[in-house]
Design a protein around this motif. Structure first.
Motif, PDB file in Angstrom:
ATOM      1  N   PRO A  69       9.449  17.057  16.079  1.00 29.46           N
ATOM      2  CA  PRO A  69       8.826  17.536  14.832  1.00 29.46           C
ATOM      3  C   PRO A  69       8.857  19.057  14.677  1.00 29.46           C
ATOM      4  O   PRO A  69       9.030  19.578  13.566  1.00 29.46           O
ATOM      5  CB  PRO A  69       7.390  17.004  14.919  1.00 29.46           C
ATOM      6  CG  PRO A  69       7.168  16.684  16.356  1.00 29.46           C
ATOM      7  CD  PRO A  69       8.496  16.303  16.908  1.00 29.46           C
ATOM      8  N   PHE A  70       8.718  19.778  15.786  1.00 24.79           N
ATOM      9  CA  PHE A  70       8.733  21.244  15.721  1.00 24.79           C
ATOM     10  C   PHE A  70      10.156  21.745  15.462  1.00 24.79           C
ATOM     11  O   PHE A  70      10.367  22.670  14.675  1.00 24.79           O
ATOM     12  CB  PHE A  70       8.189  21.814  17.036  1.00 24.79           C
ATOM     13  CG  PHE A  70       6.820  21.307  17.377  1.00 24.79           C
ATOM     14  CD1 PHE A  70       5.695  21.880  16.808  1.00 24.79           C
ATOM     15  CD2 PHE A  70       6.652  20.242  18.244  1.00 24.79           C
ATOM     16  CE1 PHE A  70       4.425  21.405  17.114  1.00 24.79           C
ATOM     17  CE2 PHE A  70       5.395  19.761  18.558  1.00 24.79           C
ATOM     18  CZ  PHE A  70       4.277  20.342  17.985  1.00 24.79           C
ATOM     19  N   PHE A  71      11.116  21.124  16.142  1.00 23.53           N
ATOM     20  CA  PHE A  71      12.516  21.475  15.914  1.00 23.53           C
ATOM     21  C   PHE A  71      12.910  21.195  14.464  1.00 23.53           C
ATOM     22  O   PHE A  71      13.582  22.005  13.826  1.00 23.53           O
ATOM     23  CB  PHE A  71      13.411  20.681  16.870  1.00 23.53           C
ATOM     24  CG  PHE A  71      14.824  20.535  16.392  1.00 23.53           C
ATOM     25  CD1 PHE A  71      15.723  21.589  16.507  1.00 23.53           C
ATOM     26  CD2 PHE A  71      15.247  19.353  15.793  1.00 23.53           C
ATOM     27  CE1 PHE A  71      17.026  21.460  16.038  1.00 23.53           C
ATOM     28  CE2 PHE A  71      16.545  19.209  15.333  1.00 23.53           C
ATOM     29  CZ  PHE A  71      17.434  20.267  15.456  1.00 23.53           C
ATOM     30  N   LYS A  72      12.487  20.024  13.945  1.00 25.40           N
ATOM     31  CA  LYS A  72      12.869  19.634  12.583  1.00 25.40           C
ATOM     32  C   LYS A  72      12.349  20.634  11.564  1.00 25.40           C
ATOM     33  O   LYS A  72      13.057  21.013  10.625  1.00 25.40           O
ATOM     34  CB  LYS A  72      12.315  18.237  12.282  1.00 25.40           C
ATOM     35  CG  LYS A  72      12.993  17.538  11.109  1.00 25.40           C
ATOM     36  CD  LYS A  72      14.443  17.268  11.417  1.00 25.40           C
ATOM     37  CE  LYS A  72      15.128  16.582  10.243  1.00 25.40           C
ATOM     38  NZ  LYS A  72      16.582  16.451  10.468  1.00 25.40           N
ATOM     39  N   LYS A  73      11.119  21.080  11.761  1.00 21.96           N
ATOM     40  CA  LYS A  73      10.526  22.058  10.841  1.00 21.96           C
ATOM     41  C   LYS A  73      11.312  23.370  10.868  1.00 21.96           C
ATOM     42  O   LYS A  73      11.680  23.919   9.817  1.00 21.96           O
ATOM     43  CB  LYS A  73       9.064  22.313  11.214  1.00 21.96           C
ATOM     44  CG  LYS A  73       8.358  23.332  10.335  1.00 21.96           C
ATOM     45  CD  LYS A  73       6.907  23.488  10.750  1.00 21.96           C
ATOM     46  CE  LYS A  73       6.208  24.553   9.910  1.00 21.96           C
ATOM     47  NZ  LYS A  73       6.143  24.191   8.474  1.00 21.96           N
ATOM     48  N   ALA A  74      11.604  23.864  12.068  1.00 23.29           N
ATOM     49  CA  ALA A  74      12.335  25.130  12.194  1.00 23.29           C
ATOM     50  C   ALA A  74      13.765  24.993  11.678  1.00 23.29           C
ATOM     51  O   ALA A  74      14.291  25.897  11.012  1.00 23.29           O
ATOM     52  CB  ALA A  74      12.342  25.579  13.654  1.00 23.29           C
ATOM     53  N   ASP A  75      14.391  23.856  11.975  1.00 23.43           N
ATOM     54  CA  ASP A  75      15.782  23.640  11.548  1.00 23.43           C
ATOM     55  C   ASP A  75      15.873  23.540  10.030  1.00 23.43           C
ATOM     56  O   ASP A  75      16.803  24.091   9.417  1.00 23.43           O
ATOM     57  CB  ASP A  75      16.320  22.370  12.200  1.00 23.43           C
ATOM     58  CG  ASP A  75      17.789  22.143  11.889  1.00 23.43           C
ATOM     59  OD1 ASP A  75      18.593  23.088  12.063  1.00 23.43           O
ATOM     60  OD2 ASP A  75      18.138  21.025  11.466  1.00 23.43           O
ATOM     61  N   ASN A  76      14.940  22.839   9.403  1.00 26.35           N
ATOM     62  CA  ASN A  76      14.939  22.738   7.943  1.00 26.35           C
ATOM     63  C   ASN A  76      14.773  24.107   7.299  1.00 26.35           C
ATOM     64  O   ASN A  76      15.424  24.426   6.289  1.00 26.35           O
ATOM     65  CB  ASN A  76      13.828  21.797   7.477  1.00 26.35           C
ATOM     66  CG  ASN A  76      14.161  20.339   7.747  1.00 26.35           C
ATOM     67  OD1 ASN A  76      15.327  19.982   7.926  1.00 26.35           O
ATOM     68  ND2 ASN A  76      13.150  19.486   7.783  1.00 26.35           N
ATOM     69  N   GLN A  77      13.887  24.923   7.867  1.00 28.63           N
ATOM     70  CA  GLN A  77      13.685  26.278   7.343  1.00 28.63           C
ATOM     71  C   GLN A  77      14.968  27.101   7.468  1.00 28.63           C
ATOM     72  O   GLN A  77      15.386  27.779   6.517  1.00 28.63           O
ATOM     73  CB  GLN A  77      12.549  26.972   8.082  1.00 28.63           C
ATOM     74  CG  GLN A  77      11.165  26.432   7.768  1.00 28.63           C
ATOM     75  CD  GLN A  77      10.087  27.148   8.551  1.00 28.63           C
ATOM     76  OE1 GLN A  77      10.353  28.008   9.397  1.00 28.63           O
ATOM     77  NE2 GLN A  77       8.832  26.798   8.287  1.00 28.63           N
ATOM     78  N   ALA A  78      15.596  27.026   8.641  1.00 30.84           N
ATOM     79  CA  ALA A  78      16.833  27.786   8.864  1.00 30.84           C
ATOM     80  C   ALA A  78      17.945  27.287   7.956  1.00 30.84           C
ATOM     81  O   ALA A  78      18.723  28.093   7.408  1.00 30.84           O
ATOM     82  CB  ALA A  78      17.251  27.666  10.331  1.00 30.84           C
ATOM     83  N   TYR A  79      18.029  25.965   7.767  1.00 28.77           N
ATOM     84  CA  TYR A  79      19.073  25.391   6.907  1.00 28.77           C
ATOM     85  C   TYR A  79      18.867  25.826   5.460  1.00 28.77           C
ATOM     86  O   TYR A  79      19.838  26.181   4.762  1.00 28.77           O
ATOM     87  CB  TYR A  79      19.041  23.870   7.011  1.00 28.77           C
ATOM     88  CG  TYR A  79      20.111  23.184   6.207  1.00 28.77           C
ATOM     89  CD1 TYR A  79      21.447  23.215   6.612  1.00 28.77           C
ATOM     90  CD2 TYR A  79      19.794  22.496   5.021  1.00 28.77           C
ATOM     91  CE1 TYR A  79      22.437  22.594   5.872  1.00 28.77           C
ATOM     92  CE2 TYR A  79      20.769  21.871   4.273  1.00 28.77           C
ATOM     93  CZ  TYR A  79      22.095  21.922   4.705  1.00 28.77           C
ATOM     94  OH  TYR A  79      23.073  21.307   3.958  1.00 28.77           O
ATOM     95  N   ALA A  80      17.608  25.810   5.008  1.00 25.15           N
ATOM     96  CA  ALA A  80      17.311  26.244   3.633  1.00 25.15           C
ATOM     97  C   ALA A  80      17.681  27.717   3.434  1.00 25.15           C
ATOM     98  O   ALA A  80      18.242  28.096   2.390  1.00 25.15           O
ATOM     99  CB  ALA A  80      15.831  26.019   3.322  1.00 25.15           C
ATOM    100  N   GLU A  81      17.369  28.541   4.419  1.00 27.29           N
ATOM    101  CA  GLU A  81      17.725  29.971   4.327  1.00 27.29           C
ATOM    102  C   GLU A  81      19.234  30.155   4.285  1.00 27.29           C
ATOM    103  O   GLU A  81      19.749  30.979   3.518  1.00 27.29           O
ATOM    104  CB  GLU A  81      17.132  30.721   5.532  1.00 27.29           C
ATOM    105  CG  GLU A  81      15.620  30.833   5.498  1.00 27.29           C
ATOM    106  CD  GLU A  81      15.058  31.409   6.783  1.00 27.29           C
ATOM    107  OE1 GLU A  81      15.878  31.775   7.666  1.00 27.29           O
ATOM    108  OE2 GLU A  81      13.818  31.490   6.913  1.00 27.29           O
TER     109      GLU A  81
END
Length: 424
Positions: free
Chosen positions: A396-408
């Protein structure tokens, strides 16, 4: 401001002469400890029928020869620790290193028990193993402190006309006499007590209680939590915590190896059941980045970190994610090793996995192989289960960070494409 003050305090603790010397001593002695364990492992691999097969080839004489390799390496680890520790202290204090090492060895021998059998006196080699570590810390530090004070008050100019070798011998007479006399007086004092020797005092009053205390599950959890929080704050938590716990964890492993003890928590447990991929059990986050990342950032970190991670080196993950002062990844970094500790402890406690055999293998032995070497096939299976749990905790922590990075990344890509479009 408060964080900076705490950081400064820990750095001062780690930077002290004696803490650095103890750390250097263990780094220096570790090859001997590992080599000694490997010789013993060669004679007792956790494979059914292996020992009988090997005995049929080399005989009992061959097995005894392998055990000799253990005895002179890991079995005498305290002597190597004294040498490396004294060498480091002498470097810091500007003392003649050969003199300092010799004095440290002499005082430890004076503090060690002497047994008499049929009128023959001999040293008890038990004190040279992990059992003598805490005694060696005291004898080395105390004797070298006395040596430093005496050397400072000597006047080398008074013997300037004497050849160098002769001068060194004469200038060493006074400090050696004083130090040996002090330890003889200490022996005399303890001989009248129930401890009999300085070694007996440290073993009974300090080492055994502290080993039992620090080797318990609650204390292992506490030390792990402190270590994780220090890392998150940007301090090398492992250096600080291991300077306190490593002697105990090694002693507990040695008890399993030599005396058939059943200490669940020891240096093997810590290194190979709690540090999967490095401290923080970051192998889960590494695999998530490698196989499930959408963003290029985390895909790159996964590719960079996977090979070191297999060998329990996680600097690419700690500084690449990053973990330090990162509220997203700091949470699984703190939680995961605590969960690994509980999973491995109770799997061993209820008998699903054998207690580790006490063989100290290199800390960077690959995951699963390390589990097999310390607890047989059950240890290898436990490592596999632990990796799956690491992935589940970090997801869950990885998914949150990865989604943020992907959106950026997508936003930057769209902005770049907009700039490239020709204006009407």
């Amino acid at each position: 401001m408060q964080l900076a003050r705490i950081n400064k305090g820990f750095q001062k603790f780690v930077g002290s002469v004696y803490i650095q010397s103890i750390q250097a001593a263990f780094y220096g002695a570790m090859p001997f400890i590992i080599v000694g364990s490997l010789f013993l492992l060669l004679g007792s691999l956790p494979i059914n029928g292996y020992t009988n097969w090997l005995t049929g080839i080399v005989g009992k004489t061959g097995l005894n020869a392998l055990n000799t390799g253990y005895s002179v390496c890991m079995g005498m680890m305290t002597l190597y620790i004294i040498i490396y520790m004294a060498n480091m202290i002498c470097q810091f204090k500007g003392i003649d290193r050969l003199l300092g090492i010799s004095v440290s060895l002499a005082t430890f021998l004076l503090a060690s028990p002497i047994k008499i059998n049929d009128g023959v006196s001999y040293l008890d080699l038990t004190s040279f193993s992990s059992a003598g570590m805490f005694t060696s810390f005291f004898t080395t530090i105390f004797s070298l402190k006395i040596l430093e004070l005496i050397v400072k008050h000597q006047n080398p100019k008074s013997m300037s006309a004497i050849p160098d070798n002769v001068r060194k011998a004469f200038t060493a007479l006074v400090p050696i006499f004083v130090i040996v006399a002090i330890f003889i007086a200490i022996n005399y004092f303890f001989a009248a007590t129930e401890f009999k020797t300085l070694y007996g005092f440290f073993s009974t009053i300090i080492q055994k209680p502290f080993t039992h205390f620090a080797g318990s599950l609650p204390m292992m959890m506490l030390f792990t939590l402190i270590e994780a929080l220090l890392w998150v704050m940007g301090v090398h938590g492992s250096n600080i915590v291991l300077s306190v716990t490593q002697p105990v964890l090694l002693a507990l492993a040695d008890e399993n190896l030599k005396h058939g003890a059943h200490n669940i928590i020891n240096i093997q447990f810590y290194s190979h059941y709690m540090k999967l991929g490095g401290f923080g059990a970051t192998i889960g986050l590494c695999l998530l980045c490698l196989f499930w990342a959408k963003s290029e950032r985390y895909k790159s970190i996964g590719k960079l970190g996977i090979i070191p991670g297999i060998f329990n080196i996680n600097e690419p993950m700690i500084f690449g994610l990053p973990v330090i002062l990162n509220p997203i990844f700091a949470i699984p970094f703190v939680i995961t090793p605590l969960v690994m500790c509980l999973v491995a402890y109770f799997a061993t406690y209820i008998g699903l996995v054998p207690v580790t055999n006490g063989v100290v293998i290199p800390w960077n032995t690959p995951i699963i192989i390390s589990g097999f070497l310390i607890s047989g096939w059950q240890g290898a299976v436990l490592n596999v289960v632990q990796v799956i749990i690491c992935i589940a905790i970090g997801y869950p922590f990885f998914k949150k960070a990865d989604n943020q990075a992907y959106a950026e990344e997508q936003a930057k890509k769209q902005a770049a494409e907009t700039k490239e479009e020709p204006t009407a």
